[in-house]
Design an enzyme around this catalytic site. Structure first.
Site, PDB file in Angstrom:
ATOM      1  N   ARG A   1      22.158  22.163  46.457  1.00 53.55           N
ATOM      2  CA  ARG A   1      22.705  22.084  44.475  1.00 53.55           C
ATOM      3  C   ARG A   1      22.154  22.922  44.337  1.00 53.55           C
ATOM      4  NH1 ARG A   1      27.619  19.718  44.076  1.00 53.55           N
ATOM      5  NH2 ARG A   1      27.223  19.786  42.319  1.00 53.55           N
TER       6      ARG A   1
ATOM      7  N   HIS B   1      30.324  29.051  46.200  1.00 57.49           N
ATOM      8  CA  HIS B   1      30.403  27.291  46.140  1.00 57.49           C
ATOM      9  C   HIS B   1      31.944  27.189  46.430  1.00 57.49           C
ATOM     10  CE1 HIS B   1      28.571  23.978  43.692  1.00 57.49           C
ATOM     11  NE2 HIS B   1      28.814  23.736  45.084  1.00 57.49           N
TER      12      HIS B   1
END
Length: 322
Positions: free
Chosen positions: A235, A283
């Site tokens: 993350r 992402h």
């Protein structure tokens, strides 16, 4: 727990695409349940009572939950739930679960692809092809190389199994040490230094918590075997971007595949964009056309476990922050 009324929340533009899938999958598994949908907080029926709320970590989730008189379970469609801690809603009363395991296949495939990208120099050959250059090179392989995984959760374990197909050595970290299938050595983060010194590929699969924020920094990267490759599929915020740049410049890192960043989208003026030794992706490591089905399957398995009196493996630990 009997589910008689279920609320599915989603962004309005995505909701229309997902409704039929949700009705088909949940309706077949929970024929006694009525399923309602809302694409905004205002669309949530005020004063209603639901057994289960299923949702992404939407910014308007607190407002949506605030309109309800009661709900007993919140299931998040993501595996990462770091956004919810800044949200104003009760996280101690309802059962809260996340879609752990939904990313195992796509993210481990991404990591294998990134390792091959650097090992087989696909980026260099792509550039040569654009200029019609024929330049022969001797290429390295994955066989015998060490993969070190920061975070042997669902993704890390899935990656370990795939890495063994390439005859790699695999080490990794766990908070609670135990043997893990296809992992040669399991250590704590505090004991990772000896593994870093022989690491060829460092894969970051950690959740973002107060404990892991900024964990992959100058000090950690400085302990790597020179010429290692970093792959970040965690993350944004676990890996420090400035530390990656320093390690690349120093030659500690031969390359880096980065799918997440401290600031997203990655600013256009970031020096990372200009580097040939960095593979940047927006992402996407966990994306798959099967995502929603797998996330709902995770919820249904959790519900079955709860009804059978078994522990819920993907229940959110409020104290741990994930």
């Amino acid at each position: 727990m009997q589910v008689r009324r279920l609320l599915f929340l989603q962004k309005a533009d995505v909701l229309e695409q997902q409704k039929a899938w949700v009705v088909a999958q949940l309706g077949a598994a929970l024929p006694q349940a009525s399923i309602e949908f809302a694409g905004s907080a205002e669309a949530v029926p005020e004063g209603a009572v639901f057994d289960v709320v299923i949702a992404p970590t939407l910014p308007w989730l607190p407002q949506a939950l605030g309109r309800l008189t009661d709900y007993r379970w919140v299931h998040f469609l993501s595996a990462g739930v770091e956004k919810i801690w800044a949200m104003d809603f009760d996280k101690t009363r309802p059962i809260m679960t996340k879609s752990s395991g939904v990313h195992g296949a796509p993210m481990s495939e991404y990591a294998i692809g990134a390792m091959l990208y650097f090992t087989k120099q696909f980026g260099r050959f792509h550039q040569q092809a654009r200029h019609a250059e024929w330049q022969h090179l001797w290429l390295d392989g994955l066989t015998g190389k060490q993969l070190t995984v920061l975070g042997l959760g669902h993704v890390g374990q899935s990656l370990a199994r795939r890495a063994k197909a390439f005859d790699m050595q695999v080490a990794g970290t766990l908070r609670n040490l135990r043997p893990v299938e296809q992992v040669d050595r399991v250590v704590s983060l505090a004991e990772i230094e000896s593994e870093l010194a022989r690491t060829d590929f460092l894969i970051c699969c950690l959740p973002l918590t107060e404990e892991t924020r900024g964990l992959v920094n100058d000090e950690l990267l400085g302990r790597l075997k020179p010429g290692a490759v970093l792959i970040d599929i965690s993350r944004g915020g676990v890996v420090k971007g400035d530390a990656v740049l320093k390690a690349l410049n120093a030659g500690t890192l031969k390359g880096a595949a980065l799918d997440v960043f401290e600031q997203q989208p990655l600013p256009k003026d970031s020096p990372l964009w200009q580097r040939e030794d960095v593979l940047i992706t927006p992402h996407v490591a966990g994306t798959t056309p099967h995502y929603l089905k797998r996330a709902l399957d995770v919820f249904l398995q959790s519900l079955h476990d709860q009804m059978a009196g078994r522990p819920i493996s993907n229940q959110i630990d409020v104290k741990a922050g994930y």
